[in-house]
Design a protein around this motif. Structure first.
Motif, PDB file in Angstrom:
ATOM      1  N   GLU A 151      -0.716 -64.511  -0.743  1.00  0.00           N
ATOM      2  CA  GLU A 151       0.368 -65.204  -1.450  1.00  0.00           C
ATOM      3  C   GLU A 151       0.814 -66.410  -0.648  1.00  0.00           C
ATOM      4  OE1 GLU A 151       3.415 -62.367  -2.167  1.00  0.00           O
ATOM      5  OE2 GLU A 151       2.236 -61.224  -3.639  1.00  0.00           O
ATOM      6  N   ARG A 152       0.968 -67.521  -1.342  1.00  0.00           N
ATOM      7  CA  ARG A 152       1.363 -68.750  -0.665  1.00  0.00           C
ATOM      8  C   ARG A 152       2.838 -68.680  -0.259  1.00  0.00           C
ATOM      9  NH1 ARG A 152      -0.524 -74.114  -0.458  1.00  0.00           N
ATOM     10  NH2 ARG A 152      -2.137 -73.811  -2.053  1.00  0.00           N
ATOM     11  N   ARG A 153       3.114 -69.071   0.956  1.00  0.00           N
ATOM     12  CA  ARG A 153       4.480 -69.187   1.461  1.00  0.00           C
ATOM     13  C   ARG A 153       4.684 -70.628   1.910  1.00  0.00           C
ATOM     14  NH1 ARG A 153       6.123 -63.858   2.890  1.00  0.00           N
ATOM     15  NH2 ARG A 153       5.349 -62.578   1.160  1.00  0.00           N
ATOM     16  N   GLY A 154       5.481 -71.362   1.140  1.00  0.00           N
ATOM     17  CA  GLY A 154       5.646 -72.773   1.426  1.00  0.00           C
ATOM     18  C   GLY A 154       4.358 -73.523   1.148  1.00  0.00           C
ATOM     19  N   ASN A 155       4.171 -74.622   1.845  1.00  0.00           N
ATOM     20  CA  ASN A 155       2.979 -75.442   1.620  1.00  0.00           C
ATOM     21  C   ASN A 155       1.904 -75.253   2.675  1.00  0.00           C
ATOM     22  OD1 ASN A 155       4.020 -76.761  -0.704  1.00  0.00           O
ATOM     23  ND2 ASN A 155       5.244 -78.112   0.624  1.00  0.00           N
ATOM     24  N   ASP A 156       2.221 -74.465   3.726  1.00  0.00           N
ATOM     25  CA  ASP A 156       1.313 -74.478   4.866  1.00  0.00           C
ATOM     26  C   ASP A 156       0.799 -73.123   5.298  1.00  0.00           C
ATOM     27  OD1 ASP A 156       3.698 -73.490   5.782  1.00  0.00           O
ATOM     28  OD2 ASP A 156       3.741 -74.708   7.617  1.00  0.00           O
ATOM     29  N   ARG A 157       1.105 -72.035   4.561  1.00  0.00           N
ATOM     30  CA  ARG A 157       0.602 -70.745   5.015  1.00  0.00           C
ATOM     31  C   ARG A 157       0.450 -69.769   3.854  1.00  0.00           C
ATOM     32  NH1 ARG A 157       5.149 -67.131   6.600  1.00  0.00           N
ATOM     33  NH2 ARG A 157       7.072 -68.203   5.975  1.00  0.00           N
ATOM     34  N   TRP A 158      -0.335 -68.715   4.127  1.00  0.00           N
ATOM     35  CA  TRP A 158      -0.596 -67.633   3.181  1.00  0.00           C
ATOM     36  C   TRP A 158      -0.317 -66.301   3.874  1.00  0.00           C
ATOM     37  CZ3 TRP A 158      -2.500 -68.917  -1.755  1.00  0.00           C
ATOM     38  CH2 TRP A 158      -2.909 -70.241  -1.914  1.00  0.00           C
ATOM     39  N   VAL A 159       0.139 -65.323   3.106  1.00  0.00           N
ATOM     40  CA  VAL A 159       0.415 -63.989   3.644  1.00  0.00           C
ATOM     41  C   VAL A 159      -0.446 -62.978   2.882  1.00  0.00           C
ATOM     42  CG1 VAL A 159       2.148 -62.217   4.082  1.00  0.00           C
ATOM     43  CG2 VAL A 159       2.762 -64.643   4.292  1.00  0.00           C
ATOM     44  N   VAL A 160      -1.164 -62.153   3.637  1.00  0.00           N
ATOM     45  CA  VAL A 160      -2.188 -61.282   3.049  1.00  0.00           C
ATOM     46  C   VAL A 160      -1.759 -59.818   3.119  1.00  0.00           C
ATOM     47  CG1 VAL A 160      -4.614 -60.576   3.148  1.00  0.00           C
ATOM     48  CG2 VAL A 160      -3.959 -62.918   3.803  1.00  0.00           C
ATOM     49  N   HIS A 161      -1.911 -59.107   1.985  1.00  0.00           N
ATOM     50  CA  HIS A 161      -1.707 -57.657   1.924  1.00  0.00           C
ATOM     51  C   HIS A 161      -2.871 -57.025   1.170  1.00  0.00           C
ATOM     52  CE1 HIS A 161       2.467 -58.965   2.667  1.00  0.00           C
ATOM     53  NE2 HIS A 161       2.616 -57.788   3.236  1.00  0.00           N
ATOM     54  N   GLY A 162      -3.352 -55.894   1.652  1.00  0.00           N
ATOM     55  CA  GLY A 162      -4.429 -55.185   0.960  1.00  0.00           C
ATOM     56  C   GLY A 162      -5.264 -54.376   1.925  1.00  0.00           C
ATOM     57  N   ARG A 163      -6.413 -53.959   1.441  1.00  0.00           N
ATOM     58  CA  ARG A 163      -7.287 -53.109   2.237  1.00  0.00           C
ATOM     59  C   ARG A 163      -8.753 -53.456   1.935  1.00  0.00           C
ATOM     60  NH1 ARG A 163      -6.288 -46.673   2.949  1.00  0.00           N
ATOM     61  NH2 ARG A 163      -4.435 -47.548   3.916  1.00  0.00           N
ATOM     62  N   LYS A 164      -9.585 -53.401   2.961  1.00  0.00           N
ATOM     63  CA  LYS A 164     -11.017 -53.656   2.827  1.00  0.00           C
ATOM     64  C   LYS A 164     -11.768 -52.522   3.517  1.00  0.00           C
ATOM     65  CE  LYS A 164     -10.647 -57.978   1.148  1.00  0.00           C
ATOM     66  NZ  LYS A 164     -11.279 -58.494  -0.079  1.00  0.00           N
TER      67      LYS A 164
END
Length: 403
Positions: A151-164
């Motif tokens: 999920e995009r947070r602001g214009n400069d970063r992404w935050v990842v949740h999940g499982r692989k």
């Protein structure tokens, strides 16, 4: 299509063959050569890698400007086949999965600054890498089933949740390529990112036990709980994740085929040496018609597989995605490898089932061939869809029939 090797390519192939024969195959009989996961022990690996680099046999698919060999796909095929006549070969020459496929895609799609930070250390052998796509109850052969989200947070970063899970090499990798969902769009819903092992917000839940010998770093289950990735470490454009997987996985499937023909050849070589000397009921095993039927069939299927592999490699070198041809090679070579190893083990008898020969190692390792990078059933489905779409042109000699 002329599959005759150029003098330059054949010279490289011959040097690899000599290295494998003289330096690697003798190591396979020494228990001290292995780590606890049945792969080549790290200190020995570093020693052999240094020799391979010194001989100019390192990372042959990478550009010469970055320390590689600069070979095209059709030139790699005979070289990778020779490498994997030893179970230690591909990783020694830096031609093993997943680094091989990761280097290839990063070389194709990254900016120059990303190449220096993320690609060059992999080429140099300073770090391992992993491709993070497959998920529990989610994507495997079908990347569109990805549910790990960025999920995009602001214009400069992404935050990842999940499982692989089943992430090859993750326990020892430092550089990771992550596929995550960034929207619910059917075609443009996935994006690709780069992250480093030292970043917080993710962890390895477990190293998954498997049937066969493992690559260095195993096959791991990962959890993402707030991993932050700067937008500068995104690969390609937002929504290009599915395209990136297609760019990466086609050639990676084909390099599997190149290596597997070498494994199958080695298994048959071991069997042939045995049946030429083994006497039973007053006759050499090699003179028995039933045995000749077994080894003849196995050899024929391997050669069919390598021809399909070379055709797909040639098409990739011409700029085609060769999806149809890669799928054909993947199915046929996976089956041919299993036939060759099973034949070898049967002819060796108890000797083949024991650890006195590497055939039992190859047998366990080979079973994954019909599963990894798309199960054989999925590739047959791909071929059926091409046939429905192309009709008579499926069998065309020219460009119309290409995948």
């Amino acid at each position: 299509m002329d599959f005759a090797l150029s003098p330059e390519t054949d010279a490289i192939r011959s040097r690899i063959r000599a290295f494998v024969e003289e330096r690697l195959i003798p190591l396979e009989r020494d228990p001290a050569s292995y780590d606890e996961h049945e792969n080549i022990a790290k200190p020995l690996l570093e020693e052999m890698r240094a020799e391979a680099k010194k001989q100019g046999l390192w990372a042959l698919g990478m550009p010469k400007s970055r320390g590689g060999g600069g070979l095209k796909m059709a030139e790699l095929a005979p070289c990778y086949e020779e490498m994997n006549r030893s179970i230690f070969g591909p990783v020694v020459f830096h031609g093993a999965a997943p680094d091989d496929g990761n280097m290839r895609v990063l070389e194709q799609v990254t900016r120059d600054d990303q190449k220096e930070r993320w690609l060059q250390p992999i080429i140099d052998g300073k770090v391992q890498s992993s491709f993070v796509m497959t998920e529990p109850d989610g994507c495997g052969s079908d990347p569109s089933m990805t549910y790990t989200r960025a999920e995009r947070r602001g214009n400069d970063r992404w935050v990842v949740h999940g499982r692989k899970h089943y992430i090859t090499g993750a326990a020892e990798a430092k550089h990771f390529i992550l596929i995550a969902r960034t929207s619910d769009d059917d075609r443009r819903g996935l994006s690709a990112f780069l992250f480093h092992a030292d970043q917080p917000g993710w962890r390895i839940l477990r190293r998954i036990p498997i049937m066969g010998p493992e690559e260095h770093g195993g096959h791991c289950e990962l959890e993402f709980d707030g991993l932050e990735i700067n937008d500068e470490n995104r690969l390609m454009e937002v929504g290009d994740g599915l395209r990136l997987t297609q760019i990466r996985l086609g050639p990676a499937r084909l390099t599997h085929c190149m290596r597997w023909t070498g494994l199958g050849r080695r298994a048959l070589e071991i069997a042939m040496a045995r049946i030429e000397n083994r006497m039973a009921f007053g006759q050499k095993l090699a003179d028995k018609e039933s045995v000749q039927q077994m080894v003849g069939q196995a050899a024929m299927e391997l050669d069919i597989g390598r021809l399909l592999t070379m055709r797909a490699a040639w098409l990739l070198d011409q700029g085609s995605l060769a999806r149809k041809e890669v799928s054909m090679a993947k199915v046929v070579v996976a089956d041919a490898l299993h036939r060759a190893v099973d034949t070898s083990l049967q002819l060796l008898g108890a000797r083949g089932y024991s650890k006195d020969e590497p055939v039992e190692w190859i047998y366990r390792y080979a079973r994954q061939a019909r599963l990894v990078d798309g199960a054989s059933e999925v590739h047959r489905m791909v071929l059926a869809n091409f046939l429905r779409k192309q009709g008579k042109d499926f069998f065309a000699w020219g460009a119309a029939g290409r995948g």
